[in-house]
Enzyme design. Structure first.
Site, PDB file in Angstrom:
ATOM      1  N   ASP A  56       0.353  -8.000   1.367  1.00  0.00           N
ATOM      2  CA  ASP A  56       0.625  -6.557   1.337  1.00  0.00           C
ATOM      3  C   ASP A  56       2.137  -6.326   1.371  1.00  0.00           C
ATOM      4  O   ASP A  56       2.679  -5.714   2.291  1.00  0.00           O
ATOM      5  CB  ASP A  56      -0.066  -5.876   2.521  1.00  0.00           C
ATOM      6  CG  ASP A  56       0.001  -4.358   2.421  1.00  0.00           C
ATOM      7  OD1 ASP A  56       0.400  -3.855   1.348  1.00  0.00           O
ATOM      8  OD2 ASP A  56      -0.332  -3.682   3.404  1.00  0.00           O
ATOM      9  N   HIS A  77       0.817  -1.211   0.000  1.00  0.00           N
ATOM     10  CA  HIS A  77       0.000   0.000   0.000  1.00  0.00           C
ATOM     11  C   HIS A  77       0.851   1.261   0.000  1.00  0.00           C
ATOM     12  O   HIS A  77       0.333   2.348  -0.262  1.00  0.00           O
ATOM     13  CB  HIS A  77      -0.943   0.001   1.209  1.00  0.00           C
ATOM     14  CG  HIS A  77      -0.236   0.138   2.527  1.00  0.00           C
ATOM     15  ND1 HIS A  77       0.213  -0.950   3.252  1.00  0.00           N
ATOM     16  CD2 HIS A  77       0.105   1.225   3.251  1.00  0.00           C
ATOM     17  CE1 HIS A  77       0.788  -0.536   4.358  1.00  0.00           C
ATOM     18  NE2 HIS A  77       0.745   0.781   4.390  1.00  0.00           N
ATOM     19  N   SER A  92       5.060   2.283   7.686  1.00  0.00           N
ATOM     20  CA  SER A  92       4.584   1.156   6.884  1.00  0.00           C
ATOM     21  C   SER A  92       5.710   0.648   5.989  1.00  0.00           C
ATOM     22  O   SER A  92       6.392   1.429   5.328  1.00  0.00           O
ATOM     23  CB  SER A  92       3.392   1.583   6.031  1.00  0.00           C
ATOM     24  OG  SER A  92       2.305   1.952   6.838  1.00  0.00           O
TER      25      SER A  92
END
Length: 935
Positions: free
Chosen positions: A489, A461, A551
């Protein structure tokens, strides 16, 4: 043939001017109008290439040249186009390194300009929104009604003035006489003098008898402080002189009356309460009971205090009956209101009864005031159950927090010692590698990535739908391409060629999820946190307050091995997706052999099912139908065998085609391995057990340390290193492999390749030609060594001695030395070497006596020489590995330095210049000045 001016599509194209200028001159208006859509204001490279190298061409047109343009297109690709006479045709891209670097910078600049434009538009939009909000704020402020100034009614002002007047009347509290005459003043003066004299006499008697009490000492200290800190003529003495006519209640009631009139929301009720408390004589005892009252019970209390002013017994009776009557007549109320009303009536009864008792016994209600305050403090102390309580304002906002725990300010180390206790656990250290982290920058935001193998790993993402992203590492920006994104992911980026990280992370082979470490860059600062983790399928959760921008950060174990990739942030717990080695590569399609195996299994299953059905169910069918539909087992097996035979034949042909160059060499007699000890005799034997290998991996060692440990273990297991003959080379035996087994050799035949062994120059005749040789130019003499010859050698010498003498008589003739022209590449300093001194046969024993006795190498000299050789070898190997040849001059300098110290010829020699002066060149101008002559 005249050509036009070179064509340039833009100013950057003209400034860079990549490629051939002749190709630019060949551009025509038709070619310009049909140009591909290159990036605006970007350079292109023009090439003029032979047509036959691009298009299939025969005949004379093969050597015609066509224009080829290479550049970056608007869709972000890099391509080359050739003009075939009608239109531009795409061909295989021609790599122009300078052009590619320029396009990369231009692409980055365009991306930054686009981001700047979007930021400016967003800023303008936000500024416009701020202006709209400011106008709306001003408009709403105008709509809010302004509070009118508070108006105080005259009746409350009059009531407050009356209370103030009542509180300021000295009345019965005055201590002065009303009628003063000269006689009364004289009496007062005499009385004061008598009292003073009496006190002085008592003090002198006590001093004489040494009977001074503690109260006397306190009175003396009070007088000293009074006269020391407060002068006799001071305004405080004047204030206290007038205040002592009033009690504390008078002053307090005066302040409350003024504050009530000015600020109270219910001035009438407050002023009536002050007036009734003053008239009844309860005074200060009334104030602590006011929080227990409601509006109704407050007026009941005021009524009973007025009744007490006229008839105290009636007021006490009504006060005692009030709670009982309230319990009966107020039972229709709600529970909360019912309890509040009964509580107020009980407080009224306690105030009236207790106040009357205090007034009767002591004449004041101070003791009742103290008792009520003490009860309130005890009640508050019982409420403090939690560790702290919050103080809120009228709107419910917490304005202060007070801890309920009693803190020892002076001697708190006992409490700390008790709370700390004894340590029962030890926290382990964790391995972190900040050099393996980087920042992933995309138009949508920023994230974190880490280097693993040849990839950059981050969260999917973070990358989004971008094909290229910017990677920030150690202050530099690189552009990386998204290589692969699995179903998880996770995203894998190809590490740019010019990016060389200082560290890389490896995957954990034995993952331990009990304790994890999360590390990332937040606002250019490295943050690290360790927490316990829980596994939920393919994800991890851990109690870490992560922040935005983390992230894609690596989640590692205590050895620095990667377990997962950080994914989510809920404010308290963080989440990560577990990464496996299979995630690094896309799932490959099954090979042809695997497909055939699956097909065979499927056919076998169908065959078995058909056989079972044939045995269980048998139906009558026509013979023609049976001939068309019946298939025997042997037919199916034959079909499968035929298909497998065809596929295996194709596979073997492909393998033979690949291995054809390696199968041409026939097996023959070779001498490989002759003259040296066999190597790798222990190959195949495990030198490390599985436990040792796993232990070394879990220690998190780097590659160099790991290899050193393995070499050390191998040395301990083997006991001695493999021996290799340095004088033997495999290239010497390469010719043996080209001979087949069917060739016979005559090993007695002597083959002459016209390579005669050079005959050393006679050394005895040299002395006749040069009777007085110099010491430096004498050849090395090996006569210092004692001659040890075998019997066989002596016989050979005796047999060859006459022939040698005849040869010497023919050769030894007086020859006049002649000058020889200097060699084009020779040393220009020092004396010329005697080349004959190098032309002699010597063995290993002779090498020990090459140098004279004083100049032979000692053990220390060998160590020093060995260290210099190791240093040179290290410099050269490092330069070859790193492809950085800037350190080679240092190696040459060290070599020349060692040669100079040993008195040998240097590695570098100055070469005589071949540039000869012109024929009429007179040389440089003389600067010595004109000649002076003397007469």
């Amino acid at each position: 043939m005249a050509y036009g001016e070179p064509y340039y599509s833009s100013k950057p194209d003209k400034d860079f001017n990549f490629g051939s200028t002749m190709a630019r001159r060949q551009m025509t208006p038709t070619m310009v109008t049909k140009l591909p859509k290159f990036v605006r204001n970007s350079p292109q490279a023009y090439d003029w290439i032979v047509r036959g190298l691009i298009f299939p061409t025969i005949g004379k047109t093969y050597f015609q040249r066509v224009v080829v343009i290479t550049g970056g297109l608007e869709d972000g690709t890099y391509g080359s186009f050739a003009f075939d006479g009608k239109e531009w045709v795409g061909i295989y891209p021609i790599e122009h390194l300078n052009l590619m670097s320029s396009l990369k910078l231009i692409h980055k600049a365009n991306a930054l300009q686009e981001r700047l434009r979007l930021s400016q538009e967003e800023k303008a939009t936000l500024a416009l929104d701020v202006q709209f909000l400011q106008h709306e704020n001003v408009r709403l402020k105008e709509m809010i009604p302004k509070p009118e100034p508070r108006k105080i009614q005259m009746k409350w002002i009059i009531m407050g003035a009356v209370l103030t007047f009542l509180s300021l009347i000295p009345g019965g509290y005055a201590h002065s006489q009303t009628n003063n005459t000269i006689f009364t003043d004289m009496i007062a003066a005499c009385k004061y003098s008598t009292e003073t004299l009496t006190e002085n006499l008592d003090l002198r008697i006590k001093l004489a008898l040494a009977n001074i009490t503690i109260s006397d000492k306190l009175d003396a200290v009070r007088q000293i402080l009074n006269f020391a800190f407060v002068p006799r003529a001071h305004w405080l003495r004047t204030v206290f002189y007038y205040i002592h006519y009033y009690e504390m209640w008078n002053i307090f009631m005066f302040v409350l009356a003024i504050g009530t009139v000015m600020r109270s929301a219910r001035p009438g009720t407050d002023l009536v309460t002050l007036a009734t408390s003053h008239l009844s004589g309860f005074r200060m005892a009334v104030l602590p009971t006011i929080p227990f009252h409601t509006t109704m019970t407050l007026w009941v209390m005021n009524t009973l205090m007025v009744c007490y002013y006229f008839d105290n017994l009636l007021a006490i009776t009504l006060a005692i009956l009030a709670p009982i009557l309230g319990i009966i007549f107020l039972c229709f109320m709600e529970d909360s209101n019912y309890v509040s009303q009964i509580r107020g009536l009980i407080a009224t009864a306690v105030l009236i009864a207790g106040g009357h008792a205090c007034l009767t016994l002591t004449g004041t209600t101070t003791s009742l005031f103290v008792v009520i305050l003490t009860c309130r403090f005890i009640r508050m102390a019982t409420v403090f159950i939690g560790t702290r309580f919050e103080i809120r304002d009228a709107n419910g906002k917490v304005v202060a927090t007070v801890p309920t725990r009693i803190k020892n300010v002076a001697f708190d180390f006992f409490q700390k010692l008790k709370q700390s206790g004894v340590r029962v656990g030890v926290n382990e250290f964790v391995v972190i590698k900040p050099g393996a982290l980087c920042v992933i920058d995309t138009p949508e935001g920023k994230g974190t990535g880490f280097f693993s193998g040849n990839d950059i790993v981050t969260a999917a993402h973070v990358v989004g739908n971008n094909t290229f992203v910017n990677v920030c590492y150690e202050g530099l920006m690189y552009e990386a391409k998204v290589r692969y994104m699995p179903e998880k992911d996770i995203a894998f980026l190809t590490c740019p060629g010019d990016l060389h990280p200082t560290a890389r992370l490896k995957l954990s082979k034995n993952p331990d999820y009990s304790c994890v470490t999360v590390m990332a860059y937040v606002n250019e600062d490295l943050v690290v946190s360790t927490a316990a983790a829980m596994v939920h399928g393919n994800t991890l959760s851990y109690a870490v307050r992560t922040q935005d921008g983390m992230s894609g950060a690596p989640v590692c174990d205590k050895y620095g091995r990667v377990l997962a990739v950080h994914q989510t942030n809920t404010g308290y717990t963080g989440g990560a997706v577990i990464i496996d080695p299979a995630d690094f590569h896309p799932v490959k399609a099954p090979s042809q052999v695997e497909l055939l195996k699956e097909e065979i299994e499927r056919l076998k299953a169908q065959l078995n099912s058909a056989t079972e059905n044939a045995t269980t169910v048998v139906t009558q069918q026509p013979s023609a139908a049976l001939e068309q539909k019946s298939v025997s087992d042997s037919d199916v097996v034959d079909l499968v065998r035929t298909a497998m035979e065809r596929e295996m034949k194709v596979l073997r042909d492909e393998i033979n085609g690949i291995l054809a160059p390696f199968l041409q060499k026939k097996k023959g007699k070779t001498k490989h391995g002759r003259g040296r000890v066999r190597r790798n005799l222990r190959k195949g034997v495990k030198l490390l057990t599985e436990e040792e290998y796993r232990e070394l991996l879990e220690k998190g060692l780097d590659r160099e340390t790991f290899l050193d440990l393995i070499d050390r273990i191998i040395g301990e297991r083997s006991g001695y290193p493999d021996y290799d003959d340095e004088d033997y080379y495999d290239e010497d035996d390469d010719g043996w492999g080209m001979v087949g087994d069917d060739v016979e050799f005559d090993y007695t035949e002597v083959i002459n390749f016209d390579q005669a062994k050079p005959i050393p120059a006679p050394r005895t005749t040299k002395q006749k030609i040069c009777p007085e040789p110099e010491v430096e130019s004498q050849p090395l003499d090996l006569s210092q060594k004692k001659e040890k010859q075998s019997e066989y050698e002596q016989q050979v010498v005796k047999s060859t001695k006459p022939q040698q003498l005849e040869h010497e008589q023919q050769v030894v003739k007086p020859i006049k030395p002649q000058k020889s022209e200097p060699q084009p590449y020779s040393q220009t300093y020092g004396k010329a070497p005697i080349w004959e001194s190098y032309d002699f046969d010597w063995d290993e024993d002779d090498a020990k006596f090459i140098l004279p006795a004083p100049h032979r190498l000692t053990k220390a000299d060998e160590i020093v020489l060995g260290s210099k050789i190791v240093k040179l070898r290290t410099i050269i190997e490092t330069a070859i590995k790193t492809q950085n040849y800037s350190a080679l001059p240092e190696a040459v300098f060290e070599l020349d330095k060692a040669a100079y110290e040993a008195g040998l010829e240097g590695f570098l020699q100055r070469v005589k210049s071949k540039n000869k002066a012109p024929k009429n060149y007179k040389g440089p101008q003389k600067t010595k000045g004109p000649k002076t002559t003397t007469h």
